[in-house]
Design a protein around this motif. Structure first.
Motif: not given
Lengths: 380, 78
Positions: A1-4, A6-7, A232-233, A258-259, B42, B55, B58
């Motif tokens: 997952m790159k956390y960008a 996907e959203f 999406l957030d 998540r943050a 990350y 996280d 999460e």
């Protein structure tokens, strides 16, 4: 997952738009203010307003640090930079913010002032080390997100025993500004805006956590949903706000789990409280003086305070009277309501601060939104 | 100013610094604001500083919830 990526999934976004449409009551308006400029930018960039029902309106708030810096503080920085012994270090997006009479740091640099754009406060420390014969001043601006890096920098300057380093501090706080929008008597001459809920800042909240908004939600009876910056957030945060309004709730909810935690980044908060204290008031462009909304260096760190070190006098100057930045920053007017928008005021030649930063409401609308205006005009 | 990006920590350096990778592009940042950081974590980067650790659990849960909420509007049982 790159956390960008996907959203940013289009299919999920379209599904979320349908869920929002299914859950809104067509008989009432939903007016949500996104406080933060990052959210303003995301709304325009991803065309989120096009996906929402007509009765869900996003109101742009004053959460763009470049936009809310008053012209007088820019003039003060220019005066500093014009002194031959000083190197002024600034974040890049400050360079074109208008001061009084069309002045800017960029023009001051063109006239010979030694102004250097830095990416990080660490760069400013390095410049101070490399130029021991010059005075290095860091032009510190920003909300709770950028304050800890300034605090770390001062601690580092102390550790390295740098005697040629100081900070022109303009750090401001989010919760007092949100409160000011809802209750300040200073804004009656421009008008109030009705707000049913707030999209809370993402990265400010990584530092301060969700707890500071709890009093605010309770006191003013307004829901707050902390949201990430991805499309999406934001769609999920809007849905969460719709549900709170429908259920007559006013709670602080955290979409960006998540943050963001309830208590935030304790280490960062400690760094800030060690070095900074509250100012009695600080002037915001568009809001006027806001009580206890700005920070200054504690007396123990006065040697690093440029205002003390160089005997700087406070300058207060009026904005261009034709510029509607003040009303736009509070969501009372939209960028297109300003007669300067897109004519004499563009990102290339900004007249007002909202056109300078990419997070400013006017710059975001110029870059992405005006095409939507054109399509709407054609459709009607 | 407030835009910040997720990045993977690839190397820890002395003096509270680290190298992070953003889609393969390396950058040196300060990690003075985060405790117990490890390679592979990350973080959210803003003006050259890691603000917070992301996280992963999460994030996974949020994505799952987003998919469910997306299906709700289409009358599909998740």
């Amino acid at each position: 997952m790159k956390y960008a990526d996907e959203f940013r999934d289009k299919e999920i976004a379209l599904g979320l738009a349908k869920t929002i449409r299914a859950e809104t009551d067509p008989g009432r308006p939903y007016r949500f203010m996104e406080f933060c400029g990052g959210h303003t930018h995301a709304i325009s960039r991803y065309g989120l307003e096009d996906m929402l029902p007509d009765n869900v309106r996003m109101i742009h708030g004053p959460g763009c640090p470049v936009c809310v810096l008053p012209a007088g503080r820019i003039d003060m920085a220019i005066r500093l930079a014009e002194r031959s012994e000083i190197i002024l270090c600034v974040y890049g997006d400050l360079m074109r913010v208008p001061g009084s009479q069309g002045a800017s740091l960029l023009k001051a640099k063109a006239r010979g002032a030694d102004i250097r754009m830095v990416y990080s406060t660490i760069d400013a420390i390095r410049i101070a080390e490399d130029n021991p014969e010059r005075e290095i001043v860091f032009f510190a601006i920003g909300f709770e997100t950028t304050t800890p890096p300034t605090a770390v920098m001062i601690r580092l300057a102390e550790k390295k025993q740098l005697s040629n380093f100081s900070v022109f501090c303009n750090h401001v706080l989010t919760p007092p500004a949100m409160q000011n929008i809802l209750e300040s008597p200073d804004i009656r001459n421009i008008g109030r805006v009705e707000i049913d809920g707030f999209v809370g800042p993402a990265h400010v909240s990584t530092i301060i956590g969700t707890a500071p908004y709890e009093f605010f939600a309770e006191e003013f009876g307004k829901p707050v949903v902390i949201s990430g910056f991805e499309p999406l957030d934001m769609m999920q945060a809007i849905l969460m706000l719709v549900r709170q309004v429908n259920e007559n709730r006013h709670e602080v909810e955290n979409q960006y789990s998540r943050a963001v935690t309830r208590d935030g980044n304790l280490r960062a908060k400690e760094e800030v409280s060690d070095i900074f204290e509250l100012r009695d008031q600080f002037e915001w462009r568009g809001l006027g003086p806001v009580p206890y909304s700005g920070l200054k260096l504690k007396r123990a760190y006065a040697r690093y305070d440029a205002e003390v070190r160089f005997g700087m006098n406070e300058l207060c100057v009026d904005d261009n009277p034709a510029c509607e930045c003040g009303a736009i920053l509070r969501g009372v007017k939209k960028p297109v309501d300003c007669k300067l928008f897109g004519t004499v005021c563009t990102p290339e030649t900004p007249m007002g601060s909202c056109m300078v930063s990419s997070e400013g409401a006017c710059a975001a609308h110029w870059t992405y939104g005006r095409f939507r205006d054109h399509q709407q005009r054609r459709a009607s | 100013m407030c835009l910040a990006i997720p990045a993977e920590v690839t190397k820890l350096l002395p003096d509270e610094m680290a190298i992070v990778s953003i889609d393969g592009v390396s950058k040196e940042i300060s990690v003075a604001l985060i405790e117990n950081l490890a390679v592979g974590d990350y973080v959210i980067i803003h003006v050259g500083y890691a603000l917070t650790r992301i996280d992963p659990e999460e994030a996974r849960r949020t994505l799952e919830l987003l998919r469910e909420l997306s299906l709700e509007g289409q009358g599909v049982a998740p």
